[in-house]
Design an enzyme around this catalytic site. Structure first.
Site, PDB file in Angstrom:
ATOM      1  N   ASP A   1      43.230  46.325  49.819  1.00 37.08           N
ATOM      2  CA  ASP A   1      42.398  45.672  48.936  1.00 37.08           C
ATOM      3  C   ASP A   1      40.891  45.491  49.378  1.00 37.08           C
ATOM      4  O   ASP A   1      40.394  44.957  50.596  1.00 37.08           O
ATOM      5  CB  ASP A   1      42.777  43.981  49.021  1.00 37.08           C
ATOM      6  CG  ASP A   1      44.182  43.811  48.717  1.00 37.08           C
ATOM      7  OD1 ASP A   1      45.145  44.377  49.439  1.00 37.08           O
ATOM      8  OD2 ASP A   1      44.460  42.843  47.777  1.00 37.08           O
TER       9      ASP A   1
ATOM     10  N   ASN B   1      39.557  43.514  44.368  1.00 40.92           N
ATOM     11  CA  ASN B   1      38.631  42.620  44.702  1.00 40.92           C
ATOM     12  C   ASN B   1      37.398  43.075  45.173  1.00 40.92           C
ATOM     13  O   ASN B   1      36.408  42.764  45.885  1.00 40.92           O
ATOM     14  CB  ASN B   1      39.079  41.887  46.085  1.00 40.92           C
ATOM     15  CG  ASN B   1      40.295  40.900  45.861  1.00 40.92           C
ATOM     16  OD1 ASN B   1      41.294  41.116  46.681  1.00 40.92           O
ATOM     17  ND2 ASN B   1      40.479  40.030  45.016  1.00 40.92           N
TER      18      ASN B   1
ATOM     19  N   ASN C   1      46.362  40.724  40.681  1.00 37.76           N
ATOM     20  CA  ASN C   1      46.376  39.461  40.103  1.00 37.76           C
ATOM     21  C   ASN C   1      44.786  39.018  39.548  1.00 37.76           C
ATOM     22  O   ASN C   1      44.664  38.286  38.773  1.00 37.76           O
ATOM     23  CB  ASN C   1      46.705  38.308  40.835  1.00 37.76           C
ATOM     24  CG  ASN C   1      45.902  38.045  42.131  1.00 37.76           C
ATOM     25  OD1 ASN C   1      45.685  38.895  43.144  1.00 37.76           O
ATOM     26  ND2 ASN C   1      45.501  36.796  42.385  1.00 37.76           N
ATOM     27  N   HIS C   2      43.910  39.714  40.329  1.00 29.16           N
ATOM     28  CA  HIS C   2      42.350  39.794  39.701  1.00 29.16           C
ATOM     29  C   HIS C   2      42.017  40.927  38.951  1.00 29.16           C
ATOM     30  O   HIS C   2      40.851  41.007  38.612  1.00 29.16           O
ATOM     31  CB  HIS C   2      41.607  39.716  40.840  1.00 29.16           C
ATOM     32  CG  HIS C   2      41.590  38.295  41.817  1.00 29.16           C
ATOM     33  ND1 HIS C   2      41.505  36.996  41.260  1.00 29.16           N
ATOM     34  CD2 HIS C   2      41.982  38.224  43.150  1.00 29.16           C
ATOM     35  CE1 HIS C   2      41.705  36.290  42.220  1.00 29.16           C
ATOM     36  NE2 HIS C   2      42.030  36.843  43.271  1.00 29.16           N
TER      37      HIS C   2
ATOM     38  N   HIS D   1      51.821  43.918  44.789  1.00 27.54           N
ATOM     39  CA  HIS D   1      50.837  42.942  45.023  1.00 27.54           C
ATOM     40  C   HIS D   1      51.459  41.505  45.154  1.00 27.54           C
ATOM     41  O   HIS D   1      51.672  41.089  43.940  1.00 27.54           O
ATOM     42  CB  HIS D   1      49.640  43.200  43.981  1.00 27.54           C
ATOM     43  CG  HIS D   1      48.442  42.695  44.418  1.00 27.54           C
ATOM     44  ND1 HIS D   1      47.579  43.167  45.327  1.00 27.54           N
ATOM     45  CD2 HIS D   1      47.854  41.479  43.942  1.00 27.54           C
ATOM     46  CE1 HIS D   1      46.485  42.322  45.475  1.00 27.54           C
ATOM     47  NE2 HIS D   1      46.491  41.182  44.572  1.00 27.54           N
TER      48      HIS D   1
ATOM     49  N   HIS E   1      47.412  42.204  48.690  1.00 30.66           N
ATOM     50  CA  HIS E   1      47.299  40.914  48.327  1.00 30.66           C
ATOM     51  C   HIS E   1      46.824  39.706  49.533  1.00 30.66           C
ATOM     52  O   HIS E   1      45.909  38.961  49.198  1.00 30.66           O
ATOM     53  CB  HIS E   1      48.444  40.245  47.481  1.00 30.66           C
ATOM     54  CG  HIS E   1      47.985  38.798  47.003  1.00 30.66           C
ATOM     55  ND1 HIS E   1      46.923  38.538  46.257  1.00 30.66           N
ATOM     56  CD2 HIS E   1      48.592  37.713  47.355  1.00 30.66           C
ATOM     57  CE1 HIS E   1      46.852  37.384  45.851  1.00 30.66           C
ATOM     58  NE2 HIS E   1      47.900  36.412  46.548  1.00 30.66           N
TER      59      HIS E   1
END
Length: 266
Positions: free
Chosen positions: A8, A40, A68-69, A152, A177
């Site tokens: 990430d 991210n 998830n972002h 993730h 993650h």
């Protein structure tokens, strides 16, 4: 086939580390495909935008995965459908989700599928990742030579269970993650490489990339606290490199860790 996977990317320092070290890692390791998780990578540590996407690709990525972002920066909706090298988790619910959950890359006459998958434990209630990847593998596994999965997910148990479930059907499953690299890399009996979490690429002097004082305040008071990306100090780049035979079975996996306490040595 040699795969280089970087964890990430967090904030400006993460992008800086990619620009500084990814070309060198590719020169020294000579991977045939390079995959980077960029979920991210904006300056505020949530989502990705077109500028950062281009920077990571220019530094040497072949595929960028998300998590998830994925939708935290609205700009993504303007370009995710126009590129096959940027993929989001496969198991977002619904039939009209922007982008794709996997892509296929042709490398020296071999086809590798790169799949992005998201867990559900302590995370948003997406579709069942086990059922969704089963369905996809039934559709594509006879058409590709190798399959890499970026899972993730929050819990170690969900990541390990998924890798064991898919052992022999995919070449590798690497977790993202949680931003902290684990030390459990292995090859499962049927030829699937596994690492619970590859770690992150970003600020070294924060907590998971965020300013540590804010995080400590949250733990001490349990009061709402704004998490801000650390912009000062050193950087870290975490990754792994995986060797895969032409039959799609992994033969070797090892981790990469570069930070001020572990300077890069080729």
């Amino acid at each position: 086939m040699k795969v280089l996977f970087i964890g990430d990317v967090v904030g400006n320092i993460g992008v800086k580390m990619i620009n500084e070290y990814l070309p060198t890692l590719k020169k020294d390791l000579k991977p045939q495909i390079t995959i980077v998780n960029g979920e991210n990578s904006t300056s505020f540590g949530r989502g990705i935008n077109k500028k950062v996407y281009k920077q990571i690709m220019s530094a040497g990525a072949d595929v960028i995965t998300l998590g998830n972002h994925a939708w935290n920066n609205e700009e993504i909706f303007s370009f995710i459908d126009d590129t096959k090298n940027l993929i989001r988790p496969l198991n977002f619910p619904g039939n009209k989700v922007p982008g794709n959950g996997y892509t296929t890359v042709n490398i020296n006459g071999k086809k590798m599928a790169v799949i992005n998958l998201q867990g559900r434990i302590f995370m948003d209630p997406l579709d069942d990742p086990f059922q969704r990847i089963d369905k996809l593998l039934n559709e594509i596994e006879n058409d590709v030579d190798m399959i890499f999965v970026d899972f993730h997910a929050e819990t170690t148990s969900e990541k390990q269970a998924m890798a064991m479930y898919l052992d022999g059907r995919i070449s590798a499953l690497v977790g993202t993650h949680t931003h902290v690299q684990t030390n459990d890399y292995r090859i499962f009996p049927k030829g699937t490489a596994f690492l619970t979490d590859v770690g992150m690429c970003g600020p070294y002097d924060g907590v998971l990339g965020m300013k540590y004082k804010n995080i400590i305040r949250r733990f001490k008071t349990q009061m709402p606290t704004r998490f801000e990306v650390e912009e000062d100090g050193g950087g870290i780049i975490s990754g792994c490199v995986i060797d895969i035979n032409n039959d799609g079975k992994a033969t070797h996996i090892n981790t990469i860790m570069i930070n001020p306490d572990r300077p890069y040595q080729n």
